[in-house]
Each structure stands twice: as structure tokens, then as C-alpha cells.
Scaffold this motif. Structure first.
Motif, PDB file in Angstrom:
ATOM      1  N   VAL A 131      -8.508 -10.622  -3.381  1.00  0.00           N
ATOM      2  CA  VAL A 131      -7.715  -9.820  -2.453  1.00  0.00           C
ATOM      3  C   VAL A 131      -8.550  -8.628  -1.994  1.00  0.00           C
ATOM      4  CG1 VAL A 131      -5.641  -8.413  -2.132  1.00  0.00           C
ATOM      5  CG2 VAL A 131      -5.533 -10.483  -3.543  1.00  0.00           C
ATOM      6  N   MET A 132      -8.646  -8.441  -0.697  1.00  0.00           N
ATOM      7  CA  MET A 132      -9.295  -7.277  -0.102  1.00  0.00           C
ATOM      8  C   MET A 132      -8.253  -6.461   0.638  1.00  0.00           C
ATOM      9  SD  MET A 132     -11.998  -7.139   3.091  1.00  0.00           S
ATOM     10  CE  MET A 132     -10.808  -6.654   4.358  1.00  0.00           C
ATOM     11  N   ASN A 133      -8.104  -5.188   0.288  1.00  0.00           N
ATOM     12  CA  ASN A 133      -7.235  -4.285   1.026  1.00  0.00           C
ATOM     13  C   ASN A 133      -8.057  -3.142   1.606  1.00  0.00           C
ATOM     14  OD1 ASN A 133      -4.705  -4.919  -1.318  1.00  0.00           O
ATOM     15  ND2 ASN A 133      -4.425  -5.228   0.868  1.00  0.00           N
ATOM     16  N   VAL A 134      -7.681  -2.690   2.802  1.00  0.00           N
ATOM     17  CA  VAL A 134      -8.292  -1.517   3.417  1.00  0.00           C
ATOM     18  C   VAL A 134      -7.195  -0.529   3.784  1.00  0.00           C
ATOM     19  CG1 VAL A 134     -10.427  -2.562   4.247  1.00  0.00           C
ATOM     20  CG2 VAL A 134      -8.342  -2.753   5.626  1.00  0.00           C
ATOM     21  N   PHE A 135      -7.576   0.745   3.835  1.00  0.00           N
ATOM     22  CA  PHE A 135      -6.612   1.829   3.995  1.00  0.00           C
ATOM     23  C   PHE A 135      -7.306   3.009   4.667  1.00  0.00           C
ATOM     24  CE2 PHE A 135      -5.712   5.823   1.533  1.00  0.00           C
ATOM     25  CZ  PHE A 135      -4.568   6.208   2.226  1.00  0.00           C
ATOM     26  N   ILE A 160      -1.033   6.764  -1.720  1.00  0.00           N
ATOM     27  CA  ILE A 160      -1.317   6.153  -0.419  1.00  0.00           C
ATOM     28  C   ILE A 160      -0.143   6.389   0.534  1.00  0.00           C
ATOM     29  CG2 ILE A 160      -1.674   3.970   0.779  1.00  0.00           C
ATOM     30  CD1 ILE A 160      -3.155   2.982  -1.708  1.00  0.00           C
ATOM     31  N   GLY A 161       1.069   6.145   0.068  1.00  0.00           N
ATOM     32  CA  GLY A 161       2.237   6.286   0.932  1.00  0.00           C
ATOM     33  C   GLY A 161       2.431   7.686   1.462  1.00  0.00           C
ATOM     34  N   ALA A 162       1.949   8.672   0.722  1.00  0.00           N
ATOM     35  CA  ALA A 162       2.129  10.067   1.129  1.00  0.00           C
ATOM     36  C   ALA A 162       1.095  10.531   2.136  1.00  0.00           C
ATOM     37  CB  ALA A 162       2.091  10.975  -0.101  1.00  0.00           C
ATOM     38  N   LEU A 177       0.834  -1.204   0.000  1.00  0.00           N
ATOM     39  CA  LEU A 177       0.000   0.000   0.000  1.00  0.00           C
ATOM     40  C   LEU A 177       0.866   1.251   0.000  1.00  0.00           C
ATOM     41  CD1 LEU A 177      -2.705  -1.203   2.529  1.00  0.00           C
ATOM     42  CD2 LEU A 177      -3.156  -0.545   0.160  1.00  0.00           C
ATOM     43  N   ASP A 178       1.894   1.278   0.844  1.00  0.00           N
ATOM     44  CA  ASP A 178       2.774   2.442   0.905  1.00  0.00           C
ATOM     45  C   ASP A 178       3.547   2.633  -0.394  1.00  0.00           C
ATOM     46  OD1 ASP A 178       2.029   3.189   3.424  1.00  0.00           O
ATOM     47  OD2 ASP A 178       3.748   2.277   4.437  1.00  0.00           O
ATOM     48  N   GLY A 179       3.736   1.562  -1.154  1.00  0.00           N
ATOM     49  CA  GLY A 179       4.431   1.669  -2.432  1.00  0.00           C
ATOM     50  C   GLY A 179       3.666   2.464  -3.453  1.00  0.00           C
ATOM     51  N   ASN A 180       2.353   2.588  -3.270  1.00  0.00           N
ATOM     52  CA  ASN A 180       1.573   3.469  -4.139  1.00  0.00           C
ATOM     53  C   ASN A 180       1.845   4.899  -3.704  1.00  0.00           C
ATOM     54  OD1 ASN A 180      -1.057   5.164  -4.490  1.00  0.00           O
ATOM     55  ND2 ASN A 180      -1.231   3.530  -5.991  1.00  0.00           N
ATOM     56  N   SER A 231      -4.479  -1.044  11.891  1.00  0.00           N
ATOM     57  CA  SER A 231      -3.989  -2.345  12.330  1.00  0.00           C
ATOM     58  C   SER A 231      -4.292  -3.467  11.349  1.00  0.00           C
ATOM     59  CB  SER A 231      -4.604  -2.703  13.686  1.00  0.00           C
ATOM     60  OG  SER A 231      -4.098  -1.845  14.686  1.00  0.00           O
ATOM     61  N   VAL A 232      -5.251  -3.279  10.483  1.00  0.00           N
ATOM     62  CA  VAL A 232      -5.607  -4.312   9.517  1.00  0.00           C
ATOM     63  C   VAL A 232      -5.284  -3.806   8.118  1.00  0.00           C
ATOM     64  CG1 VAL A 232      -7.363  -5.355  10.961  1.00  0.00           C
ATOM     65  CG2 VAL A 232      -7.998  -3.484   9.431  1.00  0.00           C
ATOM     66  N   ALA A 233      -5.056  -4.728   7.209  1.00  0.00           N
ATOM     67  CA  ALA A 233      -4.650  -4.314   5.869  1.00  0.00           C
ATOM     68  C   ALA A 233      -5.212  -5.209   4.772  1.00  0.00           C
ATOM     69  CB  ALA A 233      -3.115  -4.291   5.760  1.00  0.00           C
TER      70      ALA A 233
END
Length: 350
Positions: free
Chosen positions: A277-281, A185-187, A179-182, A193-195
Motif C-alpha cells: 500500500v502506498m499513500n501520499v498526503f 493528518i485530519g487536522a 488518512l483523515d481518520g488519523n 487529488s491522489v491518495a
């Protein structure tokens, strides 16, 4: 540690990665079996993995983790798998059983019509189900789908399927690092706690019914014996840091789905698989809700079109002199590659 359920012709596997709190109690013993007569699938899940914000070291303590109460026992899918009527029956039967187990009064859900449901994207279906589960338990809903989170999820679904991999670390990064690599998002993100939740369905046949809906169901209602309700916690986790956007809504969802032939970790070949794949942010307070960066927009022209895929192919062929929008790359590695072209073509084909 793995638990498993075996029946019928196929296999479904779930995996969660989350952080926070103490390790789960009462995880499934390896090799535990149970039959699901409705799904016809083998169901196997990984023990949840924890990380902690103070130190980043497994085993450290965290001051808070919050989610609604868990059911006492697993509630297996109890309907057919042909459409909205079966989805609604399965979820409402599970809600009735949860009410009995916990003495709660969770209302029954009413899904959209079949034609309306069919018109939704995979992400929209998962968001509808997840927010319904959150709202009906008094938890603020997620703000919505977000294209950068979706691009990270789609990249990893493709990666796992194309490379016959399974797990949260298979590309050399954990979900937070992906996620931070995007760049966007990383900025601008708050700690969460969950991802990520993962699910894979495998069959010797040529199709798998309702993979999105069944993933949410299994994470919500059939997740206790296998992994102490870790997937459910990722869906119902609160509070997000409500510091931007629409009040009483916070957090973004991204969904990735890839399908095709797959060789599992036991080197067993499956004719067809669905990788979910489920991601949350949780975005930071400075997140610009009005200016979304479109994943796959390599040429920087608003919207996705064939020109984005052509530009990627020109770059791969060694041609130069182009202006490239690196914010549109999907894998978070700050490089333009074949995955971007395939992503654009997949979106345009939908």
C-alpha cells in the motif's frame, strides 16, 4: 473493469484510486492478456477511480491535473530479480525506451550499493525510487516519509491481507477518509487529488522477489493498457501545495507491506502473498515538521518499546487506570485494539 496478464506461477495485481481531471481514455478491455517472461506473474489492474474537489461527485470537472507525459506503450520488466543490479537494469531499460517513445532525455539512474540498499526500509526504498523518478522529470520531490501516513498504509495492508480483501473501500472508508481518520493528518491537510496505490503479488511458492521495487516499476512503466497510466500519475503528480517545510519539497509518503497466506476475490488460496500500500498526503501550512507523532506510541513515552504492546494487551484485557496516547493509534478509528499491539511488535522486530 479488469485487464489481466497471465504467465507462470504467480499473480500481481495493481489498484489505484485518484481524483481530478476527466476519466481515462483507452482503458484496457476486460480479459486482455499479455505475457511477462521475466516476472513469472499474472498482472491484473483495476480501472482508475476519480473524485473531484468541487462536489465530491464522480464526473464533476476539475480545473487542473498535472503530471509529466506518459509513455506511448507499456514497458515490461526486462531483467532478473536478484538485487540492485537487476533493479537498475530494469528501470534504466525502461527509461531508455521511454526516451525513444517520447523523444525525451531522462537520465539513467544509479542505485546505491547492494549493502546500502539492503539497509533501507521498505519506505526508504520506495521514497528513493519515487523521488528519483520525479526529480529526473523536473518534478519537485516528496518531502519524505511520515509516520502517520505510514501507519495508515500499514494498517490497510494488514487489513487487506488478514481479511482476504482487495480494493480501496474494504474497511468501509476510502483512502482520504482513512488518512483523515488519523488525528494529526485530519487536522492539517491540503486537498490532493491522489491518495493511494495498491499492489498485491501472489504465488504458490514461499517468497516473492523485490515486491517494493516491482510495485514502483509496474506503477511507473507497465500501467498504460491496464488503467491509462493512473498509478504513474499518482507517483508523478504535481504540484503539491508547497507551503511549508523545506522549499521545493512537499508531500509525504507512507508505505505499508503485509505478507502471508491469502485468499483472493475468486476464492483461490495462495500460499504466499505480498500486499503493498502506498499513500501520499499534502500537509497544510501549519504542519509542525519538528514534532512528529509516533504511530504506535500508545503509552506516550518517546519511541516504541515493548511497553506500548503490553499496554494495549492490558487494555484489551479490561484493565483500567492507564494514561493512553490516542494519537498513537494506527487505524484512524480512535480506538486501541490488537492491530496497535501487532504494529508495535512488527516494528520492534525489524
Amino acid at each position: 473493469m479488469f485487464g489481466s496478464r497471465t504467465v507462470g506461477f504467480g499473480l500481481v495485481i495493481l489498484l489505484i484510486l485518484l481524483t481530478g481531471g476527466n476519466p481515462p481514455v483507452g482503458s484496457a478491455a476486460e480479459g486482455q492478456l499479455s505475457a511477462d517472461a521475466f516476472s513469472g506473474d499474472t498482472y491484473q489492474t483495476d480501472e482508475p477511480i476519480f473524485r473531484f474537489p468541487e462536489t465530491g461527485i464522480p464526473g464533476a470537472r476539475r480545473t487542473q491535473r498535472t503530471y509529466p507525459a506518459d509513455p506511448v506503450s507499456d514497458i515490461q520488466w526486462s531483467a532478473g530479480m536478484t538485487g540492485v543490479s537487476d533493479i537498475q537494469t530494469a528501470f534504466n531499460t525502461a527509461r531508455k525506451e521511454e526516451n525513444i517513445q517520447l523523444g525525451t532525455d531522462i537520465p539513467m539512474m544509479t542505485l546505491p550499493s547492494q549493502s546500502q540498499w539492503d539497509a533501507l526500509t521498505d519506505g526508504e526504498k520506495m521514497l528513493w525510487l519515487i523521488n528519483r523518478e520525479r526529480i529526473d522529470r523536473g518534478v519537485d520531490p516528496l518531502h519524505g516519509l511520515e509516520i502517520n501516513v505510514a501507519s495508515v498504509a500499514q494498517y490497510y495492508a494488514d487489513y487487506l491481507l488478514d481479511n482476504d480483501k482487495w480494493g480501496h473501500y474494504e474497511d468501509g472508508r476510502d483512502p482520504w477518509e482513512r488518512l483523515d481518520g488519523n488525528p494529526k493528518i485530519g487536522a492539517c491537510r491540503d486537498f490532493l487529488s491522489v491518495a493511494e496505490n495498491l499492489a498485491v503479488f501472489m504465488t504458490t511458492g514461499s517468497s516473492i522477489p523485490l515486491p517494493i521495487e516491482r510495485s514502483v516499476y509496474l506503477w511507473m512503466y507497465d500501467d498504460g493498457t491496464c488503467c491509462a497510466w493512473g498509478h504513474r500519475h499518482a507517483i508523478l503528480w504535481y504540484p503539491y501545495n508547497d507551503n511549508g517545510g523545506t522549499p521545493d519539497m512537499e508531500g509525504f509518503l507512507g508505505v505499508g507491506r503485509a505478507s502471508g497466506a491469502y485468499t483472493d476475490w475468486d476464492l483461490k488460496d495462495w500460499n504466499y502473498a505480498e500486499m503493498i500500500v502506498m499513500n501520499v498526503f499534502d500537509p497544510c501550512s501549519a504542519w509542525d515538521y519538528s514534532a512528529e507523532t509516533l504511530a504506535g506510541d500508545i503509552n506516550g513515552i518517546a519511541g516504541l518499546d515493548l511497553g506500548d504492546a503490553i499496554l494495549v494487551l492490558q487494555i484489551l484485557a479490561g484493565m483500567t487506570g492507564f494514561t493512553v496516547n490516542l494519537d498513537g493509534e494506527i487505524s484512524g478509528d480512535f480506538r486501541i485494539g490488537l492491530e496497535e499491539a501487532l504494529y508495535v511488535l512488527r516494528v520492534l522486530a525489524q
